[in-house]
Design a protein around this motif. Structure first.
Motif, PDB file in Angstrom:
ATOM      1  N   SER A 129     -12.235   5.705  -2.625  1.00  0.00           N
ATOM      2  CA  SER A 129     -11.055   5.519  -1.760  1.00  0.00           C
ATOM      3  C   SER A 129      -9.851   6.164  -2.441  1.00  0.00           C
ATOM      4  CB  SER A 129     -10.793   4.033  -1.552  1.00  0.00           C
ATOM      5  OG  SER A 129     -10.406   3.457  -2.784  1.00  0.00           O
ATOM      6  N   ASN A 130      -8.816   6.383  -1.658  1.00  0.00           N
ATOM      7  CA  ASN A 130      -7.577   6.920  -2.228  1.00  0.00           C
ATOM      8  C   ASN A 130      -7.040   6.003  -3.317  1.00  0.00           C
ATOM      9  OD1 ASN A 130      -6.917   9.392  -1.176  1.00  0.00           O
ATOM     10  ND2 ASN A 130      -6.052   8.527   0.691  1.00  0.00           N
ATOM     11  N   PHE A 131      -7.228   4.705  -3.111  1.00  0.00           N
ATOM     12  CA  PHE A 131      -6.720   3.756  -4.107  1.00  0.00           C
ATOM     13  C   PHE A 131      -7.473   3.913  -5.438  1.00  0.00           C
ATOM     14  CE2 PHE A 131      -7.044  -0.553  -6.036  1.00  0.00           C
ATOM     15  CZ  PHE A 131      -5.747  -0.592  -6.538  1.00  0.00           C
ATOM     16  N   VAL A 184     -12.124  -1.384 -13.491  1.00  0.00           N
ATOM     17  CA  VAL A 184     -11.773  -2.808 -13.567  1.00  0.00           C
ATOM     18  C   VAL A 184     -10.562  -3.054 -12.666  1.00  0.00           C
ATOM     19  CG1 VAL A 184     -10.988  -4.656 -15.101  1.00  0.00           C
ATOM     20  CG2 VAL A 184     -12.584  -2.916 -15.948  1.00  0.00           C
ATOM     21  N   ASN A 185     -10.711  -4.012 -11.750  1.00  0.00           N
ATOM     22  CA  ASN A 185      -9.596  -4.347 -10.867  1.00  0.00           C
ATOM     23  C   ASN A 185      -8.454  -4.908 -11.728  1.00  0.00           C
ATOM     24  OD1 ASN A 185      -7.868  -5.566  -8.980  1.00  0.00           O
ATOM     25  ND2 ASN A 185      -9.564  -5.861  -7.550  1.00  0.00           N
ATOM     26  N   PRO A 186      -7.297  -4.253 -11.750  1.00  0.00           N
ATOM     27  CA  PRO A 186      -6.265  -4.639 -12.721  1.00  0.00           C
ATOM     28  C   PRO A 186      -5.798  -6.081 -12.595  1.00  0.00           C
ATOM     29  CG  PRO A 186      -5.750  -2.517 -11.761  1.00  0.00           C
ATOM     30  CD  PRO A 186      -6.894  -3.057 -10.973  1.00  0.00           C
ATOM     31  N   GLY A 238       0.824  -1.214   0.000  1.00  0.00           N
ATOM     32  CA  GLY A 238       0.000   0.000   0.000  1.00  0.00           C
ATOM     33  C   GLY A 238       0.854   1.259   0.000  1.00  0.00           C
ATOM     34  N   SER A 239       0.256   2.360   0.489  1.00  0.00           N
ATOM     35  CA  SER A 239       0.917   3.652   0.309  1.00  0.00           C
ATOM     36  C   SER A 239       2.217   3.781   1.110  1.00  0.00           C
ATOM     37  CB  SER A 239      -0.046   4.785   0.661  1.00  0.00           C
ATOM     38  OG  SER A 239      -0.457   4.658   1.992  1.00  0.00           O
ATOM     39  N   SER A 240       2.445   2.899   2.087  1.00  0.00           N
ATOM     40  CA  SER A 240       3.712   2.973   2.839  1.00  0.00           C
ATOM     41  C   SER A 240       4.909   2.697   1.946  1.00  0.00           C
ATOM     42  CB  SER A 240       3.737   1.934   3.969  1.00  0.00           C
ATOM     43  OG  SER A 240       2.723   2.193   4.876  1.00  0.00           O
ATOM     44  N   THR A 292      -2.863 -10.029  -3.958  1.00  0.00           N
ATOM     45  CA  THR A 292      -3.020  -9.150  -5.134  1.00  0.00           C
ATOM     46  C   THR A 292      -2.799  -7.694  -4.723  1.00  0.00           C
ATOM     47  OG1 THR A 292      -5.387  -8.973  -4.846  1.00  0.00           O
ATOM     48  CG2 THR A 292      -4.624 -10.653  -6.390  1.00  0.00           C
ATOM     49  N   GLY A 293      -3.198  -7.339  -3.503  1.00  0.00           N
ATOM     50  CA  GLY A 293      -2.965  -5.969  -3.009  1.00  0.00           C
ATOM     51  C   GLY A 293      -1.472  -5.682  -2.964  1.00  0.00           C
ATOM     52  N   PHE A 294      -0.702  -6.681  -2.569  1.00  0.00           N
ATOM     53  CA  PHE A 294       0.754  -6.531  -2.496  1.00  0.00           C
ATOM     54  C   PHE A 294       1.334  -6.286  -3.900  1.00  0.00           C
ATOM     55  CE2 PHE A 294       4.911  -8.657  -2.778  1.00  0.00           C
ATOM     56  CZ  PHE A 294       5.621  -7.896  -1.865  1.00  0.00           C
ATOM     57  N   CYS A 321       0.598   8.193   6.981  1.00  0.00           N
ATOM     58  CA  CYS A 321      -0.334   7.235   6.366  1.00  0.00           C
ATOM     59  C   CYS A 321      -0.319   5.921   7.146  1.00  0.00           C
ATOM     60  CB  CYS A 321       0.015   6.998   4.896  1.00  0.00           C
ATOM     61  SG  CYS A 321       1.565   6.120   4.614  1.00  0.00           S
ATOM     62  N   ASP A 322      -1.388   5.152   6.997  1.00  0.00           N
ATOM     63  CA  ASP A 322      -1.451   3.895   7.742  1.00  0.00           C
ATOM     64  C   ASP A 322      -0.491   2.877   7.120  1.00  0.00           C
ATOM     65  OD1 ASP A 322      -2.641   3.041   5.423  1.00  0.00           O
ATOM     66  OD2 ASP A 322      -4.482   2.306   6.344  1.00  0.00           O
ATOM     67  N   LEU A 323      -0.296   1.783   7.842  1.00  0.00           N
ATOM     68  CA  LEU A 323       0.570   0.722   7.314  1.00  0.00           C
ATOM     69  C   LEU A 323      -0.300  -0.474   6.961  1.00  0.00           C
ATOM     70  CD1 LEU A 323       3.254  -0.850   6.862  1.00  0.00           C
ATOM     71  CD2 LEU A 323       3.248  -1.349   9.305  1.00  0.00           C
TER      72      LEU A 323
HETATM   73  P1  GTP Z   1      -3.990   5.182   1.919  1.00  0.00           P
HETATM   74  O1  GTP Z   1      -4.004   4.089   2.963  1.00  0.00           O
HETATM   75  O2  GTP Z   1      -5.277   5.892   1.814  1.00  0.00           O
HETATM   76  O3  GTP Z   1      -2.814   6.093   2.053  1.00  0.00           O
HETATM   77  O4  GTP Z   1      -3.795   4.495   0.464  1.00  0.00           O
HETATM   78  P2  GTP Z   1      -3.448   2.979   0.115  1.00  0.00           P
HETATM   79  O5  GTP Z   1      -2.933   2.955  -1.301  1.00  0.00           O
HETATM   80  O6  GTP Z   1      -2.559   2.369   1.152  1.00  0.00           O
HETATM   81  O7  GTP Z   1      -4.863   2.294   0.109  1.00  0.00           O
HETATM   82  P3  GTP Z   1      -5.465   1.147   1.031  1.00  0.00           P
HETATM   83  O8  GTP Z   1      -4.862   1.174   2.398  1.00  0.00           O
HETATM   84  O9  GTP Z   1      -6.940   1.255   0.911  1.00  0.00           O
HETATM   85  O10 GTP Z   1      -5.040  -0.183   0.268  1.00  0.00           O
HETATM   86  C1  GTP Z   1      -3.737  -0.696   0.365  1.00  0.00           C
HETATM   87  C2  GTP Z   1      -3.291  -1.279  -0.942  1.00  0.00           C
HETATM   88  O11 GTP Z   1      -4.078  -2.426  -1.235  1.00  0.00           O
HETATM   89  C3  GTP Z   1      -3.442  -0.387  -2.171  1.00  0.00           C
HETATM   90  O12 GTP Z   1      -2.355   0.470  -2.362  1.00  0.00           O
HETATM   91  C4  GTP Z   1      -3.501  -1.409  -3.286  1.00  0.00           C
HETATM   92  O13 GTP Z   1      -2.216  -1.847  -3.593  1.00  0.00           O
HETATM   93  C5  GTP Z   1      -4.243  -2.546  -2.621  1.00  0.00           C
HETATM   94  N1  GTP Z   1      -5.672  -2.507  -2.920  1.00  0.00           N
HETATM   95  C6  GTP Z   1      -6.650  -1.841  -2.274  1.00  0.00           C
HETATM   96  N2  GTP Z   1      -7.845  -2.070  -2.829  1.00  0.00           N
HETATM   97  C7  GTP Z   1      -7.612  -2.932  -3.855  1.00  0.00           C
HETATM   98  C8  GTP Z   1      -8.441  -3.555  -4.835  1.00  0.00           C
HETATM   99  O14 GTP Z   1      -9.658  -3.377  -4.881  1.00  0.00           O
HETATM  100  N3  GTP Z   1      -7.798  -4.376  -5.730  1.00  0.00           N
HETATM  101  C9  GTP Z   1      -6.446  -4.598  -5.706  1.00  0.00           C
HETATM  102  N4  GTP Z   1      -5.881  -5.412  -6.590  1.00  0.00           N
HETATM  103  N5  GTP Z   1      -5.656  -4.026  -4.803  1.00  0.00           N
HETATM  104  C10 GTP Z   1      -6.220  -3.211  -3.915  1.00  0.00           C
END
Ligand code: GTP
Ligand code: MG
Length: 614
Positions: free
Chosen positions: A369-371, A472-474, A221-223, A325-327, A232-234
Motif C-alpha cells: 500500500s502507499n502507506f 513493524v506497526n509503529p 491519512g494523506s489528506s 492509531t491511524g489518526f 487523493c481519497d479522504l
Molecule cells: P493514500 O490514500 O493512498 O493517498 O494514502 P494514505 O496515507 O491515506 O493511506 P490509507 O488511506 O491506506 O490510510 C490512511 C492512514 O491510516 C495512513 O496515512 C496511516 O496514517 C493510517 N494507517 C493505514 N494503515 C495503517 C496501519 O497498518 N497502522 C497504522 N498505525 N496506521 C495505519
C-alpha cells in the motif's frame, strides 16, 4: 530557467497550490521555528471550514453576483472556484467568511428546493439559483452599489495537471533534483483540496451535532499528513466524544460535574456495537446528507469502514469510527514531512515510480500500500549513516506529560509533538537525486527474507513470522503493517527497485554530461525514465510465478549442461566476458533457488500463499 518552466509558473497563477495563498486571518497556524504543529494545522482548517460554504453556480462568471449577494451575511475573506466533471462540468464556489456566525447566517438564509421532493436538510452545500424575472426575490443592487469582488484565489482549482503537460515540464527541468521538486509541486494536494476535505468532515459532524455535541469528524491519512496528491481519497474518523488531542489544563483541573446524562447502556461487545452504529450511520448518510452517494458498508474488516462518494466535492471518503492509531500515525508522518524539506518530494517520486511500475494500486490487495511504501521511505531516511529522520523511539523518549495520548483500547500514541524539543538535527547534505538512488540501492540489498523494518528503532530486526514483508506497526508493535503483501509482490518490489537503481544510475551519470542539453526537451530523461508508461503498469499478482519463470530457469540450468561456454549459440572469445557472464548466471541461479525455497516455506505456512504460488 527555460520558457516552458516560466510558462508553467504563469499558468499556476490560476491554480492555488499551497497555504501561502490562503486568506490572511487570525487563526492561521503558528510556526514552530518555521514548522507548523499538526494540531494547530488541523485546528486552523477546522475553524476555516466552520466559516465556509460551498455554492453551486452556473459558471465562474456568476462569482461577482454571488459575492454581492452573499456579502449581505458577512465579510467574505476568500473565494475559490472548482468544477466537478461528470457528463458536463458542474461549477462551484467555496466562500470563506471572516466569522463562523456569518457562514451560519448564509446557511440559515437557505430555503429548501421546492422543485425536488427531497428531505430539506440544512448543510453548507447550497445552490445559487437564478434571480426571478422582475426581481420578485429582492431588488437588484444599483450598479454604483455593487461591490467589486476580490479575485478568485483559484479558478478550476481542483483540476489535475494533464499527464502530458506534467511530463513536458519535467523534461525541461535543468536536472533530476529539479524534476523531483517539480513533480512534488505540481501533484501535491493543494490548499483548496484540503479545505474541501475539512468541509466534508464538518458536514458529517454537523449532521449529528444535536445528539452528539462533542462529536468530532477528523480527516487523517494523506489528506492531512502532507503526502497526499491531488484527488487523493479522504480518510475520516468519527468519534462521539472529543477524545482526540490533548486535554487543556483547564479541562484537566475542572471539578467533575455532579449532573450526569442518562445514558442507554450498550450490552453488546465493543466491535459488534461499532458495526451496528456504523450500519445505522451509513443509512443516515445515504438517506439524508446532500452530496453523499454510493454508500458502501465494509463492516467485517479489521477496521470497519463506510465508503461513500461526495458528488459536490468530487471526493471518495472512507469513514471509520475506531481507528485512532491511524489518526496519530498521520501526525507522525506529518511531523516527518515537516522535519526536512527533502522528505515529501522524495516520497512523491517514489510513490509515483511505484504507481507507474504497477507495484501499488488504489484498491487494497496483496500488493504494497502507499502507506507501507511511505514507511519504507521513512525507514530508509532513519537508517542512513547521517540520518535525515529520528526514530519514533527517540520521539517517544522526548515526550512530556502534555504529549500523552492513549486510545480507548489502551494503545499509547505518546511521542514528543514539539519538534524543537526532540533536538534532532540532520548533518546529511545529500541531494534528492542521490537519496533517490540510495533508496533503490538500499532496498535492492535489503534482506526482506529475514529482516523486519522498525521505524521505532530505525534498524532492521529479525522477522518474527513468515510474512513476505514485515514492517513493524509503529503504534501497535505486535502488528505488521505490510501483512497483506504476498511473496510474489515482495519479489516484484525487489526486482523493480533493482531495475530502478540501474536506470537511475545511468540517468544520474548522463545528466552530468554537458552535451545534448537541447535534445533533453524532446527526450524522456532523468526521473521520467523511471516512470513507465501508465497504461502498461498493470497489476499481475502471479506474474512472477507464471510458467515464464520456468523458462528463465531453463535458460540458466538445462542449457548450461550442454557446455559451460555456450548458452544458446553464443561463444565467448574474451575470457573476462565469459567469466562475467558465468558469475551473473551463478548469482541468478542462487537467487532462483532462494526464491523457490522461500516460496515453498511460505506456502507451507500460509494457506493463502499456497494458493497463489501454484
Ligand atoms: P493514500 O490514500 O493512498 O493517498 O494514502 P494514505 O496515507 O491515506 O493511506 P490509507 O488511506 O491506506 O490510510 C490512511 C492512514 O491510516 C495512513 O496515512 C496511516 O496514517 C493510517 N494507517 C493505514 N494503515 C495503517 C496501519 O497498518 N497502522 C497504522 N498505525 N496506521 C495505519
Ligand atoms: Mg487515504
Amino acid at each position: 530557467m527555460n520558457s516552458l518552466v516560466r510558462r508553467t509558473k504563469q499558468l499556476s497563477l490560476w491554480r492555488t497550490y499551497c497555504v501561502k495563498y490562503s486568506a490572511p486571518e487570525a487563526s492561521s497556524p503558528s510556526r514552530n521555528a518555521g514548522r507548523s504543529n499538526y494540531e494547530e494545522f488541523i485546528g486552523h482548517h477546522q475553524r476555516q471550514a466552520r466559516r465556509s460554504i460551498v455554492v453551486q453556480v452556473s459558471s465562474e462568471k456568476s462569482y461577482a453576483e454571488l459575492y454581492n449577494y452573499c456579502s449581505r451575511f458577512g465579510s467574505i475573506l476568500a473565494a475559490h472556484h472548482y468544477c466537478v466533471r461528470q457528463d458536463e462540468a458542474l461549477h462551484y464556489v467555496l466562500l470563506e467568511y471572516a466569522a463562523p456566525d456569518e457562514a451560519a447566517a448564509a446557511i440559515d438564509a437557505g430555503v429548501s428546493n421546492g422543485e425536488l421532493a427531497g428531505v430539506p436538510v440544512r448543510s453548507p452545500f447550497l445552490w445559487f439559483r437564478a434571480a426571478a424575472a422582475g426581481g420578485r426575490r429582492g431588488p437588484k443592487l444599483a450598479p454604483n452599489l455593487q461591490l467589486t469582488p476580490p479575485n478568485l484565489l483559484s479558478l478550476d482549482g481542483t483540476r489535475q495537471m494533464e499527464q502530458a503537460h506534467l511530463l513536458a515540464i519535467m523534461r525541461s527541468a535543468p536536472g533530476i533534483e529539479e524534476q523531483v521538486q517539480l513533480l512534488h509541486e505540481h501533484t501535491r494536494l493543494n490548499e483548496l483540496g484540503i479545505r474541501m476535505r475539512f468541509l466534508a468532515a464538518l458536514q458529517v459532524q454537523l449532521a449529528i451535532a444535536g445528539m452528539f455535541p462533542a462529536a468530532q469528524a477528523q480527516p487523517f491519512g494523506s489528506s492531512v499528513n502532507g503526502f497526499g496528491r491531488m484527488g487523493c481519497d479522504l480518510d475520516l474518523i468519527l468519534r462521539f466524544d472529543n477524545d482526540m488531542g490533548a486535554r487543556s489544563p483547564l479541562e484537566a483541573s475542572a471539578e467533575p460535574s455532579r449532573l450526569v446524562y442518562h445514558t442507554k447502556e450498550n450490552l453488546s461487545n465493543g466491535r459488534s456495537q461499532t458495526q451496528r452504529h456504523m450500519e445505522c450511520f451509513g443509512d443516515m448518510l445515504h438517506l439524508f446528507l446532500p452530496g453523499v452517494c454510493h454508500v458502501r458498508r465494509i463492516l467485517q474488516a479489521r477496521v470497519p469502514i463506510i465508503k461513500y462518494r461526495h458528488e459536490h466535492l468530487d471526493l471518495e471518503v472512507d469513514l471509520s469510527m475506531s481507528n485512532l492509531t491511524g489518526f496519530y500515525m498521520s501526525e507522525l508522518l506529518y511531523m516527518f514531512g515537516e522535519m526536512d524539506p527533502r522528505v515529501r518530494p522524495l516520497t512523491f517520486s517514489i510513490r509515483r515510480w511505484a504507481q507507474t511500475s504497477g507495484l501499488t494500486n488504489p484498491s487494497p490487495g496483496r500488493w504494497i500500500s502507499n502507506f507501507s511504501l511511505t514507511c519504507l521511505v521513512m525507514f530508509f531516511l532513519q537508517q542512513l549513516r547521517h540520518p535525515i529522520l529520528p526514530t519514533i523511539g527517540a520521539l517517544a523518549k522526548a515526550a512530556e506529560p502534555g504529549d500523552s495520548r492513549v486510545t480507548e483500547d489502551g494503545i499509547s500514541c505518546t511521542f514528543a509533538r514539539d519538534m524543537e524539543r526532540v533536538g534532532f538535527k540532520s548533518r546529511n547534505q545529500s541531494s534528492l537525486s542521490d537519496l533517490l538512488l540510495q533508496f533503490f540501492e538500499f532496498y535492492s540489498q535489503f534482506d526482506f527474507h529475514n529482516r523486519a523494518i522498525s521505524l521505532n528503532e530505525g534498524r532492521g530486526l529479525s522477522k518474527p513470522d513468515h510474512s513476505a514483508m514485515y514492517i513493524v506497526n509503529p503504534l501497535e508493535q505486535q502488528l505488521n503493517v505490510s501483512k497483506n503483501v504476498s511473496l510474489e509482490e515482495c519479489e516484484r518490489l525487489r526486482i523493480e527497485v533493482r531495475n530502478a537503481a540501474w536506470v537511475l544510475e545511468s540517468e544520474v551519470e548522463s545528466a552530468s554530461l554537458p552535451e545534448g542539453e537541447g535534445e533533453r526537451q524532446e527526450l524522456s530523461w532523468g526521473l521520467l525514465n523511471l516512470f513507465k508508461h501508465p497504461e502498461k503498469a498493470v497489476i499481475r499478482p502471479n506474474m512472477f510465478f507464471k510458467p515464464r519463470m520456468v523458462e528463465v530457469s531453463d535458460l540458466f540450468e538445462e542449457k548450461e549442461a550442454a557446455g559451460p561456454m555456450s548458452t544458446s549459440a553464443i561463444t565467448y572469445k574474451n575470457g573476462s566476458v565469459r567469466q562475467q557472464v558465468q558469475s551473473i548466471k551463478a548469482a541468478t541461479r542462487s537467487e532462483l533457488k532462494q526464491l523457490r525455497g522461500s516460496a515453498s516455506s511460505a506456502s507451507t505456512n500460509s494457506p493463502k500463499n499456497r494458493r497463489s504460488s501454484r
